[in-house]
Design a protein around this motif. Structure first.
Motif, PDB file in Angstrom:
ATOM      1  N   GLU A  30      17.339  13.128  25.603  1.00  0.00           N
ATOM      2  CA  GLU A  30      19.024  14.501  26.456  1.00  0.00           C
ATOM      3  C   GLU A  30      18.105  15.345  26.510  1.00  0.00           C
ATOM      4  O   GLU A  30      18.734  16.505  27.238  1.00  0.00           O
ATOM      5  CB  GLU A  30      19.675  14.562  25.631  1.00  0.00           C
ATOM      6  N   THR A  31      16.822  15.391  26.320  1.00  0.00           N
ATOM      7  CA  THR A  31      16.419  17.629  26.188  1.00  0.00           C
ATOM      8  C   THR A  31      15.938  17.866  27.588  1.00  0.00           C
ATOM      9  O   THR A  31      15.450  16.937  28.791  1.00  0.00           O
ATOM     10  CB  THR A  31      14.809  16.662  25.595  1.00  0.00           C
ATOM     11  N   THR A  32      16.443  18.879  27.761  1.00  0.00           N
ATOM     12  CA  THR A  32      16.735  19.604  29.010  1.00  0.00           C
ATOM     13  C   THR A  32      15.281  20.083  29.736  1.00  0.00           C
ATOM     14  O   THR A  32      14.345  20.581  28.636  1.00  0.00           O
ATOM     15  CB  THR A  32      17.115  20.271  28.880  1.00  0.00           C
ATOM     16  N   THR A  33      15.111  20.399  30.445  1.00  0.00           N
ATOM     17  CA  THR A  33      14.041  21.048  31.181  1.00  0.00           C
ATOM     18  C   THR A  33      13.708  22.265  30.544  1.00  0.00           C
ATOM     19  O   THR A  33      12.445  23.078  29.836  1.00  0.00           O
ATOM     20  CB  THR A  33      13.468  21.269  32.590  1.00  0.00           C
ATOM     21  N   LYS A  34      14.854  22.752  30.401  1.00  0.00           N
ATOM     22  CA  LYS A  34      14.711  24.620  29.912  1.00  0.00           C
ATOM     23  C   LYS A  34      14.393  24.669  28.261  1.00  0.00           C
ATOM     24  O   LYS A  34      13.750  25.565  27.282  1.00  0.00           O
ATOM     25  CB  LYS A  34      15.936  25.062  30.133  1.00  0.00           C
ATOM     26  N   GLN A  35      15.328  23.251  27.878  1.00  0.00           N
ATOM     27  CA  GLN A  35      14.544  23.560  26.244  1.00  0.00           C
ATOM     28  C   GLN A  35      12.923  22.822  26.015  1.00  0.00           C
ATOM     29  O   GLN A  35      12.941  24.034  24.950  1.00  0.00           O
ATOM     30  CB  GLN A  35      15.284  22.109  25.744  1.00  0.00           C
ATOM     31  N   SER A  73       9.761  22.670  34.843  1.00  0.00           N
ATOM     32  CA  SER A  73       9.968  21.988  36.149  1.00  0.00           C
ATOM     33  C   SER A  73       9.597  21.258  37.834  1.00  0.00           C
ATOM     34  O   SER A  73       9.693  20.280  38.042  1.00  0.00           O
ATOM     35  CB  SER A  73      10.942  23.052  36.764  1.00  0.00           C
TER      36      SER A  73
END
Length: 269
Positions: A30-35, A73
């Motif tokens: 669930e980790t995002t690019t922003k994190q 990204s």
């Protein structure tokens, strides 16, 4: 010599805390690019390195990248993680490979070309690149450890006289008692890298490969056959790589497409 290598590895400083944090969050699907960008962004060196990679023509991107978020990204989480790990590892060493009769430039050249080849070849399997990219970029870092130990023992000339670049793994085993891939495994363990990376290093030369490691081991063997610090994509290397491709039933079409561009990649490294 083996004891000295073990001692040298134990004496290495820890990698930045950023790397441990990065590996931990990337285990969460669930980790995002922003994190990921926020974690890398805490480290000015890794931020600079990732943006440098993003703007390097070897990776085939034309958009100018100015921020770590843009870089993550563009690369994707797995590739960004792999590049960050490799950057941190390389910064821990003063690279000297004189006993191998190759320059630092040759060494870095081959490593960058390996990673670029894998990135192009596995662009549709980006989830594997978090392991493949750092392994490709630092696959031969054990050579640096070996060089340091040889020099401490004043065995540089003896090593250079007996070393065979055409069979460098056998030469290392005979002359040192370790080969560079065994040292790679020790380094991964020393830095508490995730279990998969340690196991990939362990099985790179093993006859029996666990099923779950095949997606990593097989392409690494192919690219290692194709590109070494001593020579790049000569006809013998290409033939060996293609034999591996057929044996492992990998994506031949995508490999051949990437292979067609290798001269372009070589010119950009």
């Amino acid at each position: 010599m083996k004891n000295l290598i073990d001692t040298n590895i134990e004496a290495l400083p820890p990698l930045p805390q950023t790397i441990a944090e990065l590996q931990k969050i990337c285990l969460n699907e669930e980790t995002t690019t922003k994190q990921v960008a926020n974690v890398i962004g805490k480290d000015p060196f890794l931020t600079t390195e990732l943006i440098k990679y993003a703007n390097s023509p070897i990776y085939g991107y034309t958009r100018k990248i100015h921020s770590v978020f843009q870089a993550v990204s563009m690369f994707g989480i797995s590739t960004a993680k792999g590049l960050a790990i490799a950057s941190a590892v390389k910064s821990s060493f003063q690279i000297d490979l004189s006993p191998y009769k190759i320059s630092t430039r040759q060494f870095v050249y081959a490593a960058n070309l390996k990673s670029a080849f894998l990135l192009h070849w596995y662009q549709d399997k980006k989830e594997l690149l978090g392991i493949l990219m750092p392994c490709a970029l630092i696959m031969h870092i054990g050579m640096v450890i070996i060089t340091d130990c040889i020099k401490k023992k004043n065995q540089e000339q003896n090593f250079m006289q007996k070393f065979d670049p055409q069979a460098f793994i056998d030469s290392e085993n005979t002359l040192i008692g370790y080969n560079q891939f065994e040292i790679l495994e020790l380094l991964f363990e020393h830095w508490n890298f995730e279990h998969t990376m340690v196991q990939v290093a362990h099985h790179l030369l093993e006859d029996e490969v666990p099923k779950d490691l095949e997606p990593y081991i097989y392409p690494l063997r192919v690219v290692n056959a194709l590109i070494s610090p001593f020579s790049i994509a000569n006809q013998t290397q290409i033939n060996t790589a293609l034999q591996y491709i057929r044996h492992y039933k990998l994506d031949t079409e995508s490999f051949n497409t990437t292979l067609e561009h290798i001269k372009t990649l070589q010119g950009l490294v």
